[in-house]
Design a protein around this motif. Structure first.
Motif, PDB file in Angstrom:
ATOM      1  N   ALA A 160       0.675  -1.190   0.027  1.00  0.00           N
ATOM      2  CA  ALA A 160      -0.046  -0.065  -0.037  1.00  0.00           C
ATOM      3  C   ALA A 160       0.914   1.146  -0.001  1.00  0.00           C
ATOM      4  O   ALA A 160       0.916   1.969   0.948  1.00  0.00           O
ATOM      5  N   ALA A 161       1.562   1.438  -1.211  1.00  0.00           N
ATOM      6  CA  ALA A 161       2.686   2.358  -1.053  1.00  0.00           C
ATOM      7  C   ALA A 161       2.017   3.830  -1.417  1.00  0.00           C
ATOM      8  O   ALA A 161       0.640   3.920  -1.707  1.00  0.00           O
ATOM      9  N   PRO A 162       2.635   5.020  -1.169  1.00  0.00           N
ATOM     10  CA  PRO A 162       1.958   6.246  -1.303  1.00  0.00           C
ATOM     11  C   PRO A 162       1.799   6.355  -2.823  1.00  0.00           C
ATOM     12  O   PRO A 162       2.450   5.793  -3.739  1.00  0.00           O
ATOM     13  N   THR A 163       0.419   6.984  -3.042  1.00  0.00           N
ATOM     14  CA  THR A 163       0.130   7.302  -4.540  1.00  0.00           C
ATOM     15  C   THR A 163       0.652   8.555  -4.908  1.00  0.00           C
ATOM     16  O   THR A 163       0.388   8.912  -6.008  1.00  0.00           O
ATOM     17  N   MET A 164       1.269   9.252  -4.130  1.00  0.00           N
ATOM     18  CA  MET A 164       1.592  10.781  -4.218  1.00  0.00           C
ATOM     19  C   MET A 164       2.739  11.023  -3.318  1.00  0.00           C
ATOM     20  O   MET A 164       2.566  10.737  -2.168  1.00  0.00           O
ATOM     21  N   PHE A 165       3.717  11.622  -3.808  1.00  0.00           N
ATOM     22  CA  PHE A 165       4.616  12.033  -2.979  1.00  0.00           C
ATOM     23  C   PHE A 165       5.365  13.497  -3.324  1.00  0.00           C
ATOM     24  O   PHE A 165       4.672  14.112  -4.346  1.00  0.00           O
ATOM     25  N   LYS A 191      12.653   9.223  -9.815  1.00  0.00           N
ATOM     26  CA  LYS A 191      12.156   9.385 -11.191  1.00  0.00           C
ATOM     27  C   LYS A 191      11.183   8.409 -11.607  1.00  0.00           C
ATOM     28  O   LYS A 191      10.413   8.253 -12.408  1.00  0.00           O
ATOM     29  N   LYS A 192      12.039   7.095 -11.438  1.00  0.00           N
ATOM     30  CA  LYS A 192      11.326   5.731 -11.848  1.00  0.00           C
ATOM     31  C   LYS A 192       9.906   5.615 -11.152  1.00  0.00           C
ATOM     32  O   LYS A 192       9.243   4.924 -11.783  1.00  0.00           O
ATOM     33  N   TYR A 193       9.754   6.295 -10.454  1.00  0.00           N
ATOM     34  CA  TYR A 193       8.319   6.197  -9.766  1.00  0.00           C
ATOM     35  C   TYR A 193       7.368   7.311 -10.108  1.00  0.00           C
ATOM     36  O   TYR A 193       6.158   7.191  -9.643  1.00  0.00           O
ATOM     37  N   ALA A 194       7.745   8.296 -10.850  1.00  0.00           N
ATOM     38  CA  ALA A 194       7.185   9.422 -11.184  1.00  0.00           C
ATOM     39  C   ALA A 194       6.257   9.283 -12.347  1.00  0.00           C
ATOM     40  O   ALA A 194       7.089   9.446 -13.600  1.00  0.00           O
ATOM     41  N   LYS A 195       5.048   9.309 -12.301  1.00  0.00           N
ATOM     42  CA  LYS A 195       4.283   9.144 -13.853  1.00  0.00           C
ATOM     43  C   LYS A 195       4.353  10.512 -14.417  1.00  0.00           C
ATOM     44  O   LYS A 195       4.450  11.711 -14.029  1.00  0.00           O
ATOM     45  N   ASP A 196       4.328  10.336 -15.868  1.00  0.00           N
ATOM     46  CA  ASP A 196       4.233  11.384 -16.819  1.00  0.00           C
ATOM     47  C   ASP A 196       2.847  11.801 -16.738  1.00  0.00           C
ATOM     48  O   ASP A 196       1.906  11.325 -16.829  1.00  0.00           O
ATOM     49  N   LEU A 197       2.973  13.229 -16.369  1.00  0.00           N
ATOM     50  CA  LEU A 197       1.717  14.131 -16.245  1.00  0.00           C
ATOM     51  C   LEU A 197       1.469  15.068 -17.275  1.00  0.00           C
ATOM     52  O   LEU A 197       0.591  16.121 -17.177  1.00  0.00           O
ATOM     53  N   SER A 198       2.004  14.695 -18.351  1.00  0.00           N
ATOM     54  CA  SER A 198       1.923  15.539 -19.840  1.00  0.00           C
ATOM     55  C   SER A 198       0.217  15.859 -19.793  1.00  0.00           C
ATOM     56  O   SER A 198      -0.156  16.937 -20.302  1.00  0.00           O
ATOM     57  N   ASN A 199      -0.648  14.951 -19.773  1.00  0.00           N
ATOM     58  CA  ASN A 199      -2.004  15.189 -20.113  1.00  0.00           C
ATOM     59  C   ASN A 199      -2.806  15.503 -18.757  1.00  0.00           C
ATOM     60  O   ASN A 199      -4.106  15.089 -18.814  1.00  0.00           O
ATOM     61  N   VAL A 234       3.169  11.920  -8.741  1.00  0.00           N
ATOM     62  CA  VAL A 234       1.933  10.743  -8.936  1.00  0.00           C
ATOM     63  C   VAL A 234       2.887   9.654  -8.843  1.00  0.00           C
ATOM     64  O   VAL A 234       3.731   9.265  -9.945  1.00  0.00           O
ATOM     65  N   ASN A 235       2.621   8.345  -8.172  1.00  0.00           N
ATOM     66  CA  ASN A 235       3.523   7.196  -8.415  1.00  0.00           C
ATOM     67  C   ASN A 235       2.933   6.317  -9.373  1.00  0.00           C
ATOM     68  O   ASN A 235       1.666   5.790  -9.469  1.00  0.00           O
ATOM     69  N   SER A 236       3.790   6.115 -10.435  1.00  0.00           N
ATOM     70  CA  SER A 236       3.504   5.292 -11.474  1.00  0.00           C
ATOM     71  C   SER A 236       3.480   3.966 -11.342  1.00  0.00           C
ATOM     72  O   SER A 236       3.012   3.088 -12.090  1.00  0.00           O
ATOM     73  N   LYS A 237       3.747   3.541 -10.069  1.00  0.00           N
ATOM     74  CA  LYS A 237       3.842   1.940  -9.762  1.00  0.00           C
ATOM     75  C   LYS A 237       2.532   1.480  -8.890  1.00  0.00           C
ATOM     76  O   LYS A 237       2.277   0.245  -8.958  1.00  0.00           O
ATOM     77  N   VAL A 238       1.741   2.457  -8.452  1.00  0.00           N
ATOM     78  CA  VAL A 238       0.369   1.859  -7.902  1.00  0.00           C
ATOM     79  C   VAL A 238      -0.742   1.544  -9.099  1.00  0.00           C
ATOM     80  O   VAL A 238      -0.534   1.907 -10.351  1.00  0.00           O
ATOM     81  N   ASP A 278      -5.538   3.626  -8.741  1.00  0.00           N
ATOM     82  CA  ASP A 278      -5.109   4.902  -7.736  1.00  0.00           C
ATOM     83  C   ASP A 278      -4.603   5.934  -8.057  1.00  0.00           C
ATOM     84  O   ASP A 278      -4.589   7.074  -7.710  1.00  0.00           O
ATOM     85  N   GLN A 279      -4.154   5.671  -9.592  1.00  0.00           N
ATOM     86  CA  GLN A 279      -3.628   7.049  -9.963  1.00  0.00           C
ATOM     87  C   GLN A 279      -4.607   8.044 -10.304  1.00  0.00           C
ATOM     88  O   GLN A 279      -4.287   9.026 -10.263  1.00  0.00           O
ATOM     89  N   GLN A 280      -5.565   7.511 -10.941  1.00  0.00           N
ATOM     90  CA  GLN A 280      -6.698   8.346 -11.549  1.00  0.00           C
ATOM     91  C   GLN A 280      -7.359   8.998 -10.122  1.00  0.00           C
ATOM     92  O   GLN A 280      -7.725  10.232 -10.226  1.00  0.00           O
TER      93      GLN A 280
END
Length: 449
Positions: free
Chosen positions: A89-94, A106-114, A332-336, A340-342
């Motif tokens: 149950a990792a952080p969804t946001m950091f 950075k490997k955990y950080a989601k592309d937030l372009s859109n 936003v954590n790209s691994k969750v 959860d990302q949404q």
């Protein structure tokens, strides 16, 4: 606040989290259990804002049905985050604080372009996002903050009115020489002024050291980068340390014209330093706009709060304004899970568009936030320290851009060298060596070049 700059701020009282989370401070308002709408778990770095974040989490959960968990990361945010990210149950946001931080996470950080949160960002700050290797935004700045040498106008007036004072107005304190004159004379006449020292204690324990191993070095780095045409948003592979000897000027004031002896600095905390200033035991206190929430309501009135730039004796510093820092970014954590990302992206957008969050961030937290929604007059920050910064800018003073450091390890090494110097166990040459040599070695470790 909280800053790379970029910053390590653990102030206020943090309760220890039970259930095996060790040093993680828990003030969450919901469990991290899955729900049909996804979940939000924010690992917050700024402990001084925790209570407001918990209230916001509850409001969002009530409005949307999405469970929200808000927790603080303690005094070593990087270590806590690394541990939490490894859990189911990792952080969804950091929170990120600059390029050197992102090199590790950075490997955990989601592309937030859109994402909606990226679309809400003021166009003037689009170039301040942190990006991945493909140039895509993965960390969105959510606060711009300023810092300098906060001062008590009422106590300073006592100095100006004294028959023995050399400097007679705040307007004349626009360079290091003038500041040193004032601080030295206050220290010599501290009983007459009614203080324990000119400056509150320059605490060098982990809760306070960021002021001297991250905030303070930004001044000599700024002047060096300005001289050499270095991009202030990037981390160079090496630094020359051109102005580090001038940094010694102000550091010496901090530790000698102080409420405490230099030998005690290792045990002095952020809370100690704030309390000394807020209760009128010191005239000066290096910190930023985020400190207002800890100062207000005590013996220093809002009308008596002023801020000087951090003067070090650099040429042209009479035209210097306050330090400006962006050291607070949302990721936003790209691994969750996608769900959860949404949910997390929905929470982020709510933070910068809902009246509830806009009021809390601007008025309760006192943050100047670079999103379109904050343009409304009712969301303008009234923090008197922020107002002072606006006055410097309106007067045409030059902002000092707080640049990213190469790594947190470099900051820790620098803080250790500063402490050794303050306690008489090392020389300033050791500080200079860390500043330059350790920068180059840390760059190679972080960037492999």
């Amino acid at each position: 606040m909280k800053n790379k700059q970029w910053m390590l701020r653990a102030v206020g009282v943090i309760s220890a989290l039970a259930l095996g989370l060790g040093g993680l401070a828990a003030c969450g308002n919901s469990s991290s259990a899955e729900s049909k709408n996804g979940r939000v778990y924010y690992l917050n770095k700024k402990a001084e804002e925790q209570s407001t974040w918990v209230k916001l989490g509850k409001a969002f959960e009530k409005e949307t049905g999405i469970p929200v968990q808000i927790q603080t990361g303690g005094t070593d945010y990087d270590s806590t985050l690394r541990s939490e990210l490894s859990k189911k149950a990792a952080p969804t946001m950091f929170q990120a604080d600059g390029p050197s931080f992102m090199s590790s996470f950075k490997k955990y950080a989601k592309d937030l372009s859109n994402s909606d949160i990226y679309k809400q960002l003021d166009k003037n700050y689009k170039n301040r996002v942190l990006t991945n290797d493909e140039g895509k935004p993965i960390a969105i700045p959510y606060a711009t903050e300023s810092y300098g040498i906060i001062y008590n106008k009422a106590l300073l007036k006592k100095y100006f009115d004294a028959s023995w004072s050399t400097v007679k107005s705040a307007e004349d304190i626009n360079n290091f020489k003038a500041l040193k004159t004032v601080a030295d004379e206050i220290q010599a006449h501290k009983d007459e002024i009614g203080v324990k020292g000119a400056f509150s204690s320059a605490g060098l324990d982990t809760s306070s050291a960021f002021r001297y191993n991250f905030h303070l070095p930004s001044v000599p780095l700024y002047y060096e980068y300005a001289d050499d045409g270095v991009d202030m948003t990037k981390v160079p592979s090496s630094v020359k340390g051109t102005y580090v000897k001038k940094m010694k000027n102000i550091f010496d004031l901090y530790i000698k014209d102080s409420t405490v002896e230099p030998s005690s600095l290792s045990g002095k905390t952020m809370d100690d330093s704030i309390a000394e200033f807020a209760t009128g035991q010191a005239v000066f206190f290096q910190d930023g706009v985020w400190a207002y929430n800890q100062i207000k309501g005590q013996s220093v009135s809002d009308n008596d709060l002023g801020v000087f730039p951090i003067y070090i004796g650099a040429k042209g510093e009479e035209n210097q304004g306050l330090n400006q820092v962006i050291s607070n970014y949302w990721c936003v954590n790209s691994k969750v899970s996608e769900k959860d990302q949404q949910a997390t992206e929905k929470f982020l957008n709510w933070l910068v568009t809902s009246d509830t969050a806009l009021k809390a961030i601007s008025q309760d937290m006192g943050l100047v936030s670079p999103f379109k929604g904050f343009d409304n007059e009712k969301y303008q920050v009234t923090n008197p320290l922020v107002v002072v910064n606006r006055e410097y800018q309106k007067a045409g003073k030059t902002d000092v851009i707080s640049v990213p450091t190469v790594s947190h390890q470099w900051e820790q090494n620098l803080g250790s060298a500063e402490l050794n110097y303050a306690q008489g166990n090392g020389s300033w040459d050791d500080v200079v060596k860390v500043f330059t040599n350790d920068w180059a070695s840390e760059y190679k470790l972080a960037y492999g070049e």
